[in-house]
Motif scaffolding. Structure first.
Motif, short mmCIF file in Angstrom:
data_model
loop_
_atom_site.label_atom_id
_atom_site.label_comp_id
_atom_site.label_asym_id
_atom_site.label_seq_id
_atom_site.Cartn_x
_atom_site.Cartn_y
_atom_site.Cartn_z
N GLU A 1 5.75 4.70 -7.12
CA GLU A 1 5.77 5.38 -8.43
C GLU A 1 4.38 5.36 -9.08
O GLU A 1 3.97 6.34 -9.71
CB GLU A 1 6.79 4.70 -9.35
CG GLU A 1 8.24 4.90 -8.90
CD GLU A 1 9.22 4.15 -9.79
OE1 GLU A 1 8.75 3.42 -10.69
OE2 GLU A 1 10.45 4.32 -9.59
N LYS A 2 3.67 4.24 -8.89
CA LYS A 2 2.32 4.16 -9.44
C LYS A 2 1.39 5.17 -8.77
O LYS A 2 0.56 5.81 -9.43
CB LYS A 2 1.78 2.74 -9.24
CG LYS A 2 0.41 2.52 -9.84
CD LYS A 2 -0.05 1.09 -9.64
CE LYS A 2 -1.44 0.87 -10.23
NZ LYS A 2 -1.91 -0.53 -10.01
N ALA A 3 1.55 5.34 -7.47
CA ALA A 3 0.72 6.32 -6.75
C ALA A 3 1.05 7.74 -7.22
O ALA A 3 0.15 8.56 -7.40
CB ALA A 3 0.96 6.19 -5.24
N LYS A 4 2.34 8.01 -7.43
CA LYS A 4 2.72 9.34 -7.93
C LYS A 4 2.18 9.57 -9.35
O LYS A 4 1.71 10.67 -9.68
CB LYS A 4 4.24 9.48 -7.92
CG LYS A 4 4.83 9.55 -6.52
CD LYS A 4 6.34 9.71 -6.59
CE LYS A 4 6.95 9.82 -5.19
NZ LYS A 4 8.42 9.97 -5.22
N LEU B 1 -6.39 10.07 -2.53
CA LEU B 1 -5.03 9.88 -3.09
C LEU B 1 -3.93 10.23 -2.10
O LEU B 1 -2.94 9.50 -2.02
CB LEU B 1 -4.89 10.70 -4.37
CG LEU B 1 -3.60 10.49 -5.15
CD1 LEU B 1 -3.50 9.04 -5.61
CD2 LEU B 1 -3.55 11.41 -6.36
N PRO B 2 -4.00 11.33 -1.33
CA PRO B 2 -2.90 11.63 -0.38
C PRO B 2 -2.63 10.50 0.60
O PRO B 2 -1.47 10.18 0.88
CB PRO B 2 -3.40 12.90 0.33
CG PRO B 2 -4.32 13.54 -0.64
CD PRO B 2 -5.00 12.42 -1.35
N SER B 3 -3.72 9.87 1.12
CA SER B 3 -3.51 8.76 2.05
C SER B 3 -2.86 7.57 1.35
O SER B 3 -1.98 6.90 1.91
CB SER B 3 -4.85 8.35 2.67
OG SER B 3 -5.75 7.92 1.67
N GLY C 1 4.41 5.51 0.31
CA GLY C 1 5.72 6.01 0.74
C GLY C 1 6.17 5.39 2.03
O GLY C 1 7.35 5.04 2.19
N ARG C 2 5.21 5.22 2.98
CA ARG C 2 5.56 4.58 4.25
C ARG C 2 5.98 3.13 4.04
O ARG C 2 6.95 2.65 4.64
CB ARG C 2 4.37 4.65 5.21
CG ARG C 2 4.71 4.19 6.63
CD ARG C 2 3.49 4.15 7.53
NE ARG C 2 2.86 5.44 7.62
CZ ARG C 2 1.67 5.75 7.12
NH1 ARG C 2 0.98 4.81 6.48
NH2 ARG C 2 1.16 6.96 7.25
N LYS C 3 5.26 2.43 3.15
CA LYS C 3 5.60 1.04 2.87
C LYS C 3 7.00 0.94 2.26
O LYS C 3 7.78 0.05 2.62
CB LYS C 3 4.56 0.45 1.93
CG LYS C 3 4.80 -1.02 1.61
CD LYS C 3 3.72 -1.57 0.71
CE LYS C 3 3.97 -3.04 0.38
NZ LYS C 3 2.92 -3.60 -0.51
#
Length: 393
Positions: free
Chosen positions: A123-126, A339-341, A347-349
């Motif tokens: 959520e933080k990344a989003k 940011l995409p990575s 998301g993978r985690k």
């Protein structure tokens, strides 16, 4: 599972009761009520074929150890549970089951905490993606505005420079007109002064009497001066042609016609004097207007020069703002590039954590729940206990 598991584990860890004393709750999402009732009726006693034996406890513990890392605060309990499960002493069976319940509760909490942390990271990344998107839009807008402001200031500088050229020409023209007006005023003053001197020093003595005017040569000289002055200021030509004969006569010999000539000369002097005075006043007004025009032109040129200086400073500030905006936009794009990575990694985690938790729930936890010690309760008693717990909550 969220409401059912803590209660089951609490029964297994805190109360330390025998397997027959544990209560099976109805709100577990893993079992339907008819299946629970059937499982309770058919539940084997401790140590029977379908119960949570020491070997099954050891198997569950080993599967848990392979599947996840044991939390530090439960590692000691985990080792004790393994030793109890491996032991053949009497009473270690129930101890291993009890300790296994504590271990499972801690592992569940650890999985939930790990999953919550992974979800928060995602959520933080989003959220960071949205923030960077807004920052990029803002930086691009700021850069666009800064470039537009710089173009506007350059256009303003160009117009101000043209205005300085125009005002310089206007000042030169106004200065020339002022100089011409000064000369006109001086000329008008000189003409007025000369006419007044001729009238006072030449005409008046001749008009009064020839004796007071001097000898005949002096009289002729004065008459010539009078005629030249009159001709210069515009006296009537015929009047100037007959005036010398009248002015040469003695005062007692002047007749009516002579008096008319003298009156005409008086009138000419008065009229020409007034005309020259009016001309002088007009020239003075023109000079005042020209001086005012020169002053206004100087002020306009000074204002144009100040505008050029101020616009130059504004252009320098706008250029600095453009460079700053470019740097800000570059930094935002640099962050957005990675940011995409980061988002993919988060998301993978989260997926890996959720998958391991799901595997744990369908594996060791499901096995533990399938063989956990339960006791049979009536439906009415179970409903009554649920109502009491709901009322307490």
């Amino acid at each position: 599972l969220g409401s059912f598991l803590p209660r089951c584990l609490c029964v297994a860890t805190s109360r330390h009761v025998s397997p027959r004393a544990m209560t099976l709750r109805r709100q577990t999402p893993l079992m339907k009520r008819p299946a629970v009732a059937k499982a309770v009726k058919d539940a084997p006693k401790a140590g029977a074929k379908g119960s949570l034996t020491s070997r099954r406890c050891l198997t569950i513990l080993e599967r848990v150890e392979k599947m996840c890392s044991i939390p530090k605060d439960i590692q000691k309990t985990f080792r004790e549970a393994k030793r109890a499960a491996k032991s053949a002493k009497k009473g270690d069976h129930e101890k291993s089951a009890t300790l296994l319940g504590s271990v499972m509760a801690k592992v569940v909490n650890a999985f939930e905490e790990e999953q919550r942390s992974a979800r928060d990271g995602l959520e933080k990344a989003k959220e960071e993606e949205k923030t960077l998107s807004l920052e990029q839009v803002e930086a691009e807008t700021q850069l666009k505005n800064a470039k537009q402001a710089m173009q506007d200031f350059k256009l303003k500088l160009k117009e101000s420079s043209k205005n300085i050229v125009v005002q310089t020409k206007a000042l030169a023209a106004a200065s020339a007109e002022r100089k011409s007006a000064i000369q006109d005023v001086k000329l008008a003053e000189k003409e007025c002064q000369q006419l007044q001197e001729v009238q006072v020093k030449t005409y008046q003595p001749l008009r009064e009497s020839r004796e007071s005017s001097g000898s005949g040569a002096a009289i002729r000289k004065q008459i010539n001066m009078l005629c030249k002055a009159g001709q210069k200021v515009g006296f009537h030509q015929e009047l100037l042609s007959i005036a010398p004969a009248v002015l040469k006569k003695e005062l007692t010999r002047r007749q009516t016609f002579d008096q008319m000539v003298l009156k005409s000369l008086d009138s000419e002097f008065s009229k020409r004097s007034q005309a020259l005075q009016s001309k002088l006043e007009d020239n003075q007004e023109s000079l005042t207007a020209q001086e005012r025009a020169v002053e206004e032109t100087r002020e306009a040129m000074a204002l144009a020069k100040e505008t050029v200086k101020q616009t130059g400073r504004q252009i320098a500030h706008a250029e600095a703002l453009v460079e700053s905006s470019k740097q800000s936009l570059s930094q935002v794009k640099k962050k957005a590039k990675h940011l995409p990575s980061m988002l993919k990694q988060a998301g993978r985690k989260y997926e890996q954590t959720s998958g391991r938790y799901a595997k744990f729930r369908s594996g060791p936890l499901a096995t533990y729940l399938a063989y956990r010690p339960v006791r049979q309760v009536d439906d009415d008693e179970d409903l009554k206990e649920e109502d009491e717990e709901a009322t307490q909550r």
